[in-house]
Design an enzyme around this catalytic site. Sequence first.
Site, mmCIF file in Angstrom:
data_model
loop_
_atom_site.group_PDB
_atom_site.id
_atom_site.type_symbol
_atom_site.label_atom_id
_atom_site.label_comp_id
_atom_site.label_asym_id
_atom_site.label_seq_id
_atom_site.Cartn_x
_atom_site.Cartn_y
_atom_site.Cartn_z
ATOM 1 N N ARG A 54 1.252 8.518 -0.891
ATOM 2 C CA ARG A 54 -0.075 8.376 -0.278
ATOM 3 C C ARG A 54 -0.103 9.144 1.033
ATOM 4 O O ARG A 54 -1.129 9.687 1.442
ATOM 5 C CB ARG A 54 -0.391 6.887 -0.042
ATOM 6 C CG ARG A 54 -0.399 6.052 -1.311
ATOM 7 C CD ARG A 54 -0.516 4.571 -1.009
ATOM 8 N NE ARG A 54 0.603 4.070 -0.220
ATOM 9 C CZ ARG A 54 0.696 2.838 0.272
ATOM 10 N NH1 ARG A 54 -0.272 1.964 0.066
ATOM 11 N NH2 ARG A 54 1.754 2.452 0.964
ATOM 12 N N HIS A 59 1.666 -4.598 8.374
ATOM 13 C CA HIS A 59 1.009 -4.230 7.104
ATOM 14 C C HIS A 59 -0.145 -3.267 7.435
ATOM 15 O O HIS A 59 0.057 -2.243 8.066
ATOM 16 C CB HIS A 59 0.580 -5.517 6.397
ATOM 17 C CG HIS A 59 0.106 -5.353 4.986
ATOM 18 N ND1 HIS A 59 0.407 -4.265 4.211
ATOM 19 C CD2 HIS A 59 -0.666 -6.165 4.198
ATOM 20 C CE1 HIS A 59 -0.150 -4.416 3.012
ATOM 21 N NE2 HIS A 59 -0.819 -5.551 2.987
ATOM 22 N N ASP A 97 0.327 4.712 6.408
ATOM 23 C CA ASP A 97 -0.387 4.480 7.665
ATOM 24 C C ASP A 97 -0.084 5.529 8.738
ATOM 25 O O ASP A 97 -0.818 5.629 9.722
ATOM 26 C CB ASP A 97 -0.058 3.075 8.190
ATOM 27 C CG ASP A 97 -0.528 2.000 7.225
ATOM 28 O OD1 ASP A 97 -1.688 2.059 6.819
ATOM 29 O OD2 ASP A 97 0.272 1.128 6.871
ATOM 30 N N HIS A 141 9.492 1.050 4.947
ATOM 31 C CA HIS A 141 8.770 0.364 3.874
ATOM 32 C C HIS A 141 9.696 -0.646 3.209
ATOM 33 O O HIS A 141 10.904 -0.418 3.112
ATOM 34 C CB HIS A 141 8.252 1.347 2.814
ATOM 35 C CG HIS A 141 7.125 0.772 2.009
ATOM 36 N ND1 HIS A 141 7.343 0.005 0.895
ATOM 37 C CD2 HIS A 141 5.786 0.820 2.190
ATOM 38 C CE1 HIS A 141 6.168 -0.384 0.413
ATOM 39 N NE2 HIS A 141 5.207 0.086 1.185
ATOM 40 N N SER A 188 -1.120 -8.293 1.410
ATOM 41 C CA SER A 188 -2.542 -8.459 1.055
ATOM 42 C C SER A 188 -2.709 -8.793 -0.428
ATOM 43 O O SER A 188 -3.414 -9.745 -0.787
ATOM 44 C CB SER A 188 -3.351 -7.215 1.433
ATOM 45 O OG SER A 188 -2.776 -6.051 0.900
HETATM 46 N N1 HAX Z 1 10.763 1.079 13.467
HETATM 47 C C1 HAX Z 1 11.790 0.346 13.979
HETATM 48 N N2 HAX Z 1 12.526 -0.517 13.280
HETATM 49 C C2 HAX Z 1 12.234 -0.636 11.967
HETATM 50 C C3 HAX Z 1 11.214 0.104 11.354
HETATM 51 C C4 HAX Z 1 10.457 0.981 12.152
HETATM 52 N N3 HAX Z 1 9.439 1.678 11.673
HETATM 53 N N4 HAX Z 1 11.185 -0.229 10.047
HETATM 54 C C5 HAX Z 1 12.137 -1.148 9.857
HETATM 55 N N5 HAX Z 1 12.776 -1.406 11.027
HETATM 56 C C6 HAX Z 1 13.793 -2.405 11.281
HETATM 57 C C7 HAX Z 1 13.258 -3.774 10.925
HETATM 58 O O1 HAX Z 1 12.463 -4.302 11.978
HETATM 59 C C8 HAX Z 1 14.535 -4.550 10.710
HETATM 60 O O2 HAX Z 1 15.051 -4.875 11.963
HETATM 61 P P1 HAX Z 1 15.829 -6.278 12.214
HETATM 62 O O3 HAX Z 1 17.032 -6.205 11.349
HETATM 63 O O4 HAX Z 1 16.108 -6.270 13.656
HETATM 64 O O5 HAX Z 1 14.884 -7.358 11.778
HETATM 65 C C9 HAX Z 1 15.447 -3.498 10.060
HETATM 66 O O6 HAX Z 1 14.889 -2.217 10.423
HETATM 67 C C10 HAX Z 1 15.517 -3.592 8.553
HETATM 68 O O7 HAX Z 1 14.184 -3.571 8.042
HETATM 69 P P2 HAX Z 1 13.882 -2.992 6.572
HETATM 70 O O8 HAX Z 1 14.586 -3.858 5.600
HETATM 71 O O9 HAX Z 1 14.135 -1.545 6.530
HETATM 72 O O10 HAX Z 1 12.296 -3.173 6.484
HETATM 73 P P3 HAX Z 1 11.459 -4.443 6.019
HETATM 74 O O11 HAX Z 1 11.395 -4.422 4.540
HETATM 75 O O12 HAX Z 1 11.989 -5.689 6.645
HETATM 76 O O13 HAX Z 1 10.052 -4.150 6.663
HETATM 77 C C11 HAX Z 1 8.219 -2.765 7.281
HETATM 78 C C12 HAX Z 1 9.223 -3.141 6.174
HETATM 79 C C13 HAX Z 1 7.184 -1.837 6.691
HETATM 80 C C14 HAX Z 1 7.556 -4.053 7.759
HETATM 81 C C15 HAX Z 1 8.994 -2.078 8.439
HETATM 82 O O14 HAX Z 1 9.548 -0.867 7.977
HETATM 83 C C16 HAX Z 1 8.112 -1.822 9.648
HETATM 84 O O15 HAX Z 1 7.973 -2.708 10.486
HETATM 85 N N6 HAX Z 1 7.527 -0.576 9.768
HETATM 86 C C17 HAX Z 1 6.622 -0.265 10.859
HETATM 87 C C18 HAX Z 1 5.250 -0.884 10.617
HETATM 88 C C19 HAX Z 1 4.541 -0.195 9.478
HETATM 89 O O16 HAX Z 1 4.438 1.027 9.425
HETATM 90 N N7 HAX Z 1 3.990 -0.998 8.562
HETATM 91 C C20 HAX Z 1 3.189 -0.489 7.420
HETATM 92 C C21 HAX Z 1 4.000 -0.454 6.136
HETATM 93 C C22 HAX Z 1 3.188 0.032 4.949
HETATM 94 C C23 HAX Z 1 2.129 -0.930 4.620
HETATM 95 O O17 HAX Z 1 2.299 -2.052 4.227
HETATM 96 N N8 HAX Z 1 0.946 -0.533 4.879
HETATM 97 O O18 HAX Z 1 -0.059 -1.389 4.839
#
Ligand code: HAX
Length: 436
Positions: free
Chosen positions: A327, A271, A373, A318, A241
């Site tokens: 938070r 996000h 979240d 994250h 964002s």
């Molecule tokens: N559940 C399952 N798998 C997860 C995970 C979770 N909560 N978090 C990360 N992973 C996986 C990723 O999908 C990725 O898998 P692949 O290798 O198969 O692609 C692997 O672990 C490595 O990811 P990472 O490097 O640890 O995490 P990223 O930096 O790529 O992504 C995210 C960060 C926040 C997008 C990710 O942790 C996620 O999808 N979390 C769940 C959704 C979520 O809670 N989002 C909100 C985040 C906070 C925010 O921005 N708020 O607005």
Amino acid sequence: MSTALKQKLHQKIEAHRPRTTRLLKEFGDTKISDVTIAQAIGGMRGVKGLVTDISYLDPNEGIRFRGYTIPETLAKLPKAPGGEMPYVEGHLHLLLTGDIPTESETLELVKDMQARSKVPTYVFDVIRAAHKDTHPMTLFSLAVLTMQQESKYSRAYAKGIGKMDHWDATYEDCIDMLAKLPEIAAHIFRMKYRNDNIIPPNPKLDMGANFAHMMGINKPYDDVARMYFILHSDHESGNVSAHTGHLVSSALSDPYYSISSMLNGLAGPLHGLANQEVLRWIQGVMDKMGNKVPTEEEMKKFCWDTLKSGQVVPGFGHAVLRKTDPRYMTQREFCLKHLPNDLIFKYVDMMFKLVPPIMQEHGKAKNPWPNVDAQSGVIQWFYGLKEYDFYTVLFGIGRALGVCSNIVWDRALGYPIERPKSVTTSMLEDMAGIKK
Ligand code: HAX
């Protein structure tokens, strides 16, 4: 309009400009980052390519707003009478200037925003013309975009203002817009989920209290709103964002275009929409459990089922943080104080304890800990806001404070249009030395 806040901001901008100019002129070739193939393919994780002074996210400590941790921010900012939480307007003053405002500085901004808060009727007409199943985030973004024709910045640009003055009209647009977001959001909520029973604003209230009033939710929801907007305001510049807002603004698109765009990025499930997804996930478990609290073994199985089906456990992980999100902890403390026996909080609490070891065993996510979240929806639910499709709109009001502050400073420091360079896969293969 020249307020004391704007004059202060002007002085800060004048004092800051030589720092940026000197860095560019004398140290422009100093390296701050290298980029690997994994980073180029993998969403530029860890690449240092953005500058902001509004907030900084340390992976092991969490966010600091203008150098202050969340507990420090909440303790130092002036509080509304009888409230546990500070005025949102005081936080905006902090984000914009870097100074903790006095009570009278805070109240000046409260008054200024009250005076700018009237939402034009055509905004509601546009929202109402949308399909009845339109997601609240779509309506919210649409409402902001519709107001673009109000932009003082676009008018000033068309008249040919000098680059050093861009921040002034940007500031005006930002304060005009921020003042209107609570009423637009509450209108969307009451229109969609409360039989269109709209509660008119009370222009004598501060932002948090007025929002609670228009939502039709009693105290301490005014404090909940204040806490939400402050906690969600800023998380440095690389998140989707904030980065979107910065990027769109770099083309000198006005703040209405920029904030509408940043809301669209916030609406993604990885996000800001994750707060809605957390409640949806918990509701799914509750349906299967017939509303009783699962045993630890049952809860572990629900998590593993989600992971094994290739989905993410929402609210965990994250891109930058490597510890539990502060938070999250602030909201957890609020829950322990105000709703320790709530059924949904029991689920959230259980996830707090059980999910990180499961994520570690799963071995994929770099950060197994909960993010903001995972803990935000339960508080809304407790105060009667059970329509979780609406939760990301709350996040959006808060995030607009940080993105607007950044945009004002982007224009003040004359940051250019953003334009990173891309390469082809074939070029990467060449660089890796694997091309025949
Ligand atoms: N559940 C399952 N798998 C997860 C995970 C979770 N909560 N978090 C990360 N992973 C996986 C990723 O999908 C990725 O898998 P692949 O290798 O198969 O692609 C692997 O672990 C490595 O990811 P990472 O490097 O640890 O995490 P990223 O930096 O790529 O992504 C995210 C960060 C926040 C997008 C990710 O942790 C996620 O999808 N979390 C769940 C959704 C979520 O809670 N989002 C909100 C985040 C906070 C925010 O921005 N708020 O607005």
